[in-house]
Design a protein around this motif. Structure first.
Motif, PDB file in Angstrom:
ATOM      1  N   HIS A 143      13.212  25.410  -1.552  1.00 10.42           N
ATOM      2  CA  HIS A 143      13.421  24.527  -2.698  1.00 10.42           C
ATOM      3  C   HIS A 143      14.199  23.302  -2.247  1.00 10.42           C
ATOM      4  O   HIS A 143      15.352  23.404  -1.836  1.00 10.42           O
ATOM      5  CB  HIS A 143      14.178  25.256  -3.812  1.00 10.42           C
ATOM      6  CG  HIS A 143      13.377  26.334  -4.477  1.00 10.42           C
ATOM      7  ND1 HIS A 143      12.375  26.065  -5.389  1.00 10.42           N
ATOM      8  CD2 HIS A 143      13.408  27.686  -4.329  1.00 10.42           C
ATOM      9  CE1 HIS A 143      11.835  27.208  -5.797  1.00 10.42           C
ATOM     10  NE2 HIS A 143      12.441  28.203  -5.173  1.00 10.42           N
ATOM     11  N   HIS A 145      14.728  20.631  -4.216  1.00  6.25           N
ATOM     12  CA  HIS A 145      15.298  19.965  -5.396  1.00  6.25           C
ATOM     13  C   HIS A 145      14.758  18.547  -5.535  1.00  6.25           C
ATOM     14  O   HIS A 145      15.428  17.660  -6.051  1.00  6.25           O
ATOM     15  CB  HIS A 145      16.821  19.985  -5.349  1.00  6.25           C
ATOM     16  CG  HIS A 145      17.402  21.367  -5.243  1.00  6.25           C
ATOM     17  ND1 HIS A 145      17.356  22.269  -6.286  1.00  6.25           N
ATOM     18  CD2 HIS A 145      17.986  22.010  -4.206  1.00  6.25           C
ATOM     19  CE1 HIS A 145      17.914  23.410  -5.904  1.00  6.25           C
ATOM     20  NE2 HIS A 145      18.291  23.281  -4.647  1.00  6.25           N
ATOM     21  N   THR A 147      12.582  15.477  -7.039  1.00  2.00           N
ATOM     22  CA  THR A 147      12.214  15.036  -8.380  1.00  2.00           C
ATOM     23  C   THR A 147      11.077  14.033  -8.247  1.00  2.00           C
ATOM     24  O   THR A 147      10.939  13.365  -7.217  1.00  2.00           O
ATOM     25  CB  THR A 147      13.395  14.403  -9.125  1.00  2.00           C
ATOM     26  OG1 THR A 147      13.980  13.388  -8.311  1.00  2.00           O
ATOM     27  CG2 THR A 147      14.456  15.455  -9.455  1.00  2.00           C
ATOM     28  N   ASN A 166      19.559  17.905   2.324  1.00  2.00           N
ATOM     29  CA  ASN A 166      20.017  19.272   2.084  1.00  2.00           C
ATOM     30  C   ASN A 166      20.139  20.009   3.416  1.00  2.00           C
ATOM     31  O   ASN A 166      20.090  19.391   4.477  1.00  2.00           O
ATOM     32  CB  ASN A 166      19.041  19.987   1.133  1.00  2.00           C
ATOM     33  CG  ASN A 166      17.596  19.889   1.607  1.00  2.00           C
ATOM     34  OD1 ASN A 166      17.275  20.249   2.732  1.00  2.00           O
ATOM     35  ND2 ASN A 166      16.717  19.379   0.740  1.00  2.00           N
TER      36      ASN A 166
END
Length: 219
Positions: A143, A145, A147, A166
């Motif tokens: 994941h 994150h 958008t 990340n």
């Protein structure tokens, strides 16, 4: 579409640093005018795609994230889900109209890369890939994150992605070089088109060919 002609030998994209942490929806922000326009105008086979299917991509990076914008010509009906799901990964998104970026932050291990997809109706998908040469291992628990956002107009679609740094995708340093490829899928059935910035030239349409990835240089 304002695009810059790309010679067949161009394999490097320069990502310019921006002090603005753009949201995926800031598709018309003036910062995009500073980014290098990259034309996606060929099918995976290397054959030229008609102008009505071509796209332009621009990439920026900030201290917080990688920012990608696709501007796509769209002269045919959209192929999207009638009941879009935007709160989780949209499995099978690659079978509909979609823009994609494959990204390998470690240029020495290009066989390990990340796939990000975004569609005109807001659907998205992210997955970590390990390509062994014989098979493709996909980590669907990954994941990022990310958008996404989109804007659908007459004969044009604009899609934005924001991928935050990340644990897996580190914040780069200026001058750092990653590997990547950019794609667009459009149409359906016999008229479906698979466009690639760096054509994979496989017997059948296949984007998962990391050895042909181009370069992303952070400035």
């Amino acid at each position: 579409m304002n695009s810059k002609s790309r010679t067949p030998h161009e394999t490097v994209i320069t990502a310019k640093h921006t002090a603005t942490d753009l949201t995926a929806g800031q598709l018309d922000d003036p910062e995009w005018n500073q980014a290098q326009p990259v034309t996606i105008d060929r099918y995976w086979s290397g054959e030229p795609a008609p102008s009505g299917r071509q796209a332009e991509a621009r990439i920026l990076w900030s201290k917080q994230a990688l920012h990608i914008r696709f501007m796509c010509q769209q002269t045919e009906p959209l192929v999207v889900s009638a009941t879009p799901q935007t709160t989780k990964k949209a499995m099978g998104l690659w079978d509909r109209d979609v823009c994609e970026i494959f990204l390998a932050p470690d240029a020495t291990v290009v066989e390990r890369y990340f796939e990000f997809e975004a569609a005109p109706n807001g659907e998205w998908l992210d997955v970590a890939i390990h390509w062994t040469g014989e098979k493709r291992e996909s980590d669907w628990e990954f994941h990022s994150h990310m958008t996404t956002a989109s804007q659908v107009e007459r004969n044009r679609i604009t899609i934005g992605m924001r991928i935050p740094w990340n644990h897996w995708i580190h914040e780069p340093q200026r001058g750092e070089r990653w590997r990547l490829n950019l794609f667009r899928c459009i149409g359906s059935d016999q008229t479906r088109g698979y466009l690639a910035w760096q054509p994979t030239r496989t017997p059948k349409a296949d984007f998962h060919v990391p050895q042909v990835f181009g370069w992303l240089v952070f400035k």
